[in-house]
Design a protein around this motif. Structure first.
Motif, PDB file in Angstrom:
ATOM      1  N   PHE A 234       1.149  -1.342  -0.210  1.00 50.99           N
ATOM      2  CA  PHE A 234      -0.069   0.068   0.216  1.00 50.99           C
ATOM      3  C   PHE A 234       0.836   1.228  -0.197  1.00 50.99           C
ATOM      4  O   PHE A 234       0.483   2.061  -0.679  1.00 50.99           O
ATOM      5  CB  PHE A 234      -0.867   0.082   1.420  1.00 50.99           C
ATOM      6  CG  PHE A 234      -1.824   1.033   1.227  1.00 50.99           C
ATOM      7  CD1 PHE A 234      -3.425   1.259   0.504  1.00 50.99           C
ATOM      8  CD2 PHE A 234      -1.539   2.028   1.580  1.00 50.99           C
ATOM      9  CE1 PHE A 234      -4.071   1.950   0.920  1.00 50.99           C
ATOM     10  CE2 PHE A 234      -2.255   3.417   1.963  1.00 50.99           C
ATOM     11  CZ  PHE A 234      -3.452   3.290   1.481  1.00 50.99           C
ATOM     12  N   GLU A 237       3.264   1.708  -2.563  1.00 52.22           N
ATOM     13  CA  GLU A 237       2.644   2.471  -3.979  1.00 52.22           C
ATOM     14  C   GLU A 237       2.796   3.636  -4.487  1.00 52.22           C
ATOM     15  O   GLU A 237       2.011   4.145  -5.701  1.00 52.22           O
ATOM     16  CB  GLU A 237       0.935   2.195  -4.369  1.00 52.22           C
ATOM     17  CG  GLU A 237       0.585   0.371  -4.683  1.00 52.22           C
ATOM     18  CD  GLU A 237       0.180  -0.041  -5.879  1.00 52.22           C
ATOM     19  OE1 GLU A 237       0.648   0.925  -6.633  1.00 52.22           O
ATOM     20  OE2 GLU A 237       0.909  -0.606  -6.402  1.00 52.22           O
ATOM     21  N   TYR A 238       3.259   4.236  -3.105  1.00 56.52           N
ATOM     22  CA  TYR A 238       2.681   5.883  -3.311  1.00 56.52           C
ATOM     23  C   TYR A 238       4.111   6.173  -3.987  1.00 56.52           C
ATOM     24  O   TYR A 238       4.878   7.368  -4.472  1.00 56.52           O
ATOM     25  CB  TYR A 238       3.276   6.671  -1.972  1.00 56.52           C
ATOM     26  CG  TYR A 238       1.847   7.017  -1.756  1.00 56.52           C
ATOM     27  CD1 TYR A 238       1.103   7.821  -2.011  1.00 56.52           C
ATOM     28  CD2 TYR A 238       1.370   6.129  -0.269  1.00 56.52           C
ATOM     29  CE1 TYR A 238      -0.377   7.306  -1.410  1.00 56.52           C
ATOM     30  CE2 TYR A 238       0.311   6.068   0.371  1.00 56.52           C
ATOM     31  CZ  TYR A 238      -0.306   6.824  -0.412  1.00 56.52           C
ATOM     32  OH  TYR A 238      -1.742   7.284   0.792  1.00 56.52           O
ATOM     33  N   PHE A 253      -6.235   7.097  -4.318  1.00 53.51           N
ATOM     34  CA  PHE A 253      -5.555   5.438  -4.706  1.00 53.51           C
ATOM     35  C   PHE A 253      -5.508   4.955  -5.813  1.00 53.51           C
ATOM     36  O   PHE A 253      -6.407   5.397  -6.443  1.00 53.51           O
ATOM     37  CB  PHE A 253      -6.623   4.839  -3.214  1.00 53.51           C
ATOM     38  CG  PHE A 253      -6.690   5.893  -2.551  1.00 53.51           C
ATOM     39  CD1 PHE A 253      -5.633   5.878  -1.661  1.00 53.51           C
ATOM     40  CD2 PHE A 253      -8.019   5.606  -1.220  1.00 53.51           C
ATOM     41  CE1 PHE A 253      -5.469   5.701   0.227  1.00 53.51           C
ATOM     42  CE2 PHE A 253      -7.838   6.356  -0.037  1.00 53.51           C
ATOM     43  CZ  PHE A 253      -6.624   6.769   0.583  1.00 53.51           C
ATOM     44  N   GLN A 257      -3.553  -0.339  -4.509  1.00 49.74           N
ATOM     45  CA  GLN A 257      -3.801   0.764  -3.338  1.00 49.74           C
ATOM     46  C   GLN A 257      -5.493  -0.455  -2.632  1.00 49.74           C
ATOM     47  O   GLN A 257      -5.379  -0.651  -1.581  1.00 49.74           O
ATOM     48  CB  GLN A 257      -3.631   1.888  -2.672  1.00 49.74           C
ATOM     49  CG  GLN A 257      -2.315   1.991  -2.624  1.00 49.74           C
ATOM     50  CD  GLN A 257      -2.251   3.699  -2.678  1.00 49.74           C
ATOM     51  OE1 GLN A 257      -2.991   4.460  -3.488  1.00 49.74           O
ATOM     52  NE2 GLN A 257      -1.436   4.698  -1.957  1.00 49.74           N
ATOM     53  N   CYS A 260      -4.727  -3.626  -1.863  1.00 43.11           N
ATOM     54  CA  CYS A 260      -4.253  -3.668  -1.475  1.00 43.11           C
ATOM     55  C   CYS A 260      -5.229  -3.973   0.474  1.00 43.11           C
ATOM     56  O   CYS A 260      -4.809  -4.910   1.238  1.00 43.11           O
ATOM     57  CB  CYS A 260      -3.342  -3.074  -0.581  1.00 43.11           C
ATOM     58  SG  CYS A 260      -1.544  -3.327  -1.573  1.00 43.11           S
TER      59      CYS A 260
END
Length: 286
Positions: A234, A237-238, A253, A257, A260
């Motif tokens: 999660f 993913e950023y 998101f 995400q 997840c």
């Protein structure tokens, strides 16, 4: 120091995803990493059987992993189609399973590209359910036995992505960024494949390996893997570039995400099921 940074940032362009070719058939690092993933998982389970004196034969484990291979390939492929490219494959459905494609007027072996981890883990879960049902054993007993080795196998899969130069991260100005040829914008990007290989692979494996003898009930290790992966992925993913055709599916998101978050909820369900099964099987105190 500057020479090292320059080497580091240009490393993706120096790697060849093909080990060697025989005619039009290329042997790729990515496919080889899949083989390494399953081999490592098997060796970890083999070690656990000997170290923990588990009541299973190596043939039993080998058969279970073969079922898992089928599950991860089918589930991973179908998951990619459903989650990430459904509209494209509707136009050309044969590409879902075809390892060849017509390029520049010639048929070439391309392999089956495009795999979803979330689809793959779903496929493995179904394969293990069928296998446990066949041999009339507890489902979570089977998954807990094998799940410990999966993160270490996953490490090799992400290294394969890195060598392919795919699934790269978002643009960054940090020195840790790399130039990925497939990005085609000439900008530094996070090597998110390596972040995943380390945190979702090495770190998660170390966590599961440490708890392998301390599991309070069947399903604990399976839930720990599912929750741990979802939690770590999660946040990674950023740093990872969202799929161009999806972008952000809910607010800020990404699809990854959202999936997840669903995994973390599923892990809680696994823990609840495992705990309640233990309570039902234990006699009440007198």
């Amino acid at each position: 120091m500057n020479s090292f940074i320059d080497w580091w940032q240009h490393l993706p362009s120096q790697m060849d995803p093909v080990i060697f070719s025989i005619g039009n058939f290329p042997l790729r690092w990515y496919g080889t990493m899949y083989i390494a993933s399953f081999a490592v998982t098997y060796l970890i389970v083999k070690y656990r059987i000997k170290d923990e004196k588990l009541p299973y034969t190596l043939d039993f484990v080998a058969d279970a992993i073969m079922w898992a291979i089928v599950g991860v390939i089918l589930g991973g492929r179908l998951g990619y189609v459903i989650f990430y490219g459904f509209a494209d494959f509707i136009q050309d459905p044969i590409r879902i399973i075809s390892p060849v494609a017509k390029m520049n007027g010639h048929w070439r072996f391309t392999g089956i590209s495009g795999m979803s981890f979330h689809g793959g883990i779903s496929g493995v879960a179904i394969a293990f359910w069928l296998y446990a049902r066949k041999f009339k054993m507890k489902y979570f007993e089977l998954t807990d036995m094998i799940m410990v080795g999966i993160p270490l196998g996953y490490f090799f899969g992400r290294i394969g992505n890195f060598i392919n130069g795919e699934l790269y991260g978002r643009v960054t100005q940090s020195w840790i960024g790399m130039y990925f040829p497939h990005a085609k914008d000439g900008l530094l990007r996070h090597p998110s494949q390596l972040y995943e290989a380390f945190f979702e692979g090495i770190v998660l494996f170390a966590l599961l390996f440490a708890f392998r003898k301390k599991s309070p009930f069947f399903g604990f290790l399976s839930g720990l893997f599912i929750f741990g992966y979802g939690f770590v992925r999660f946040f990674i993913e950023y740093f990872r570039q969202p799929d161009a055709h999806l972008g952000f599916v809910i607010g800020n998101f990404s699809m990854g995400q959202v999936l997840c978050f669903a995994m973390m909820l599923a892990a809680m369900l696994v823990w609840w099921l495992g705990y309640t099964q233990k309570m039902k099987s234990e006699p009440l105190p007198k």
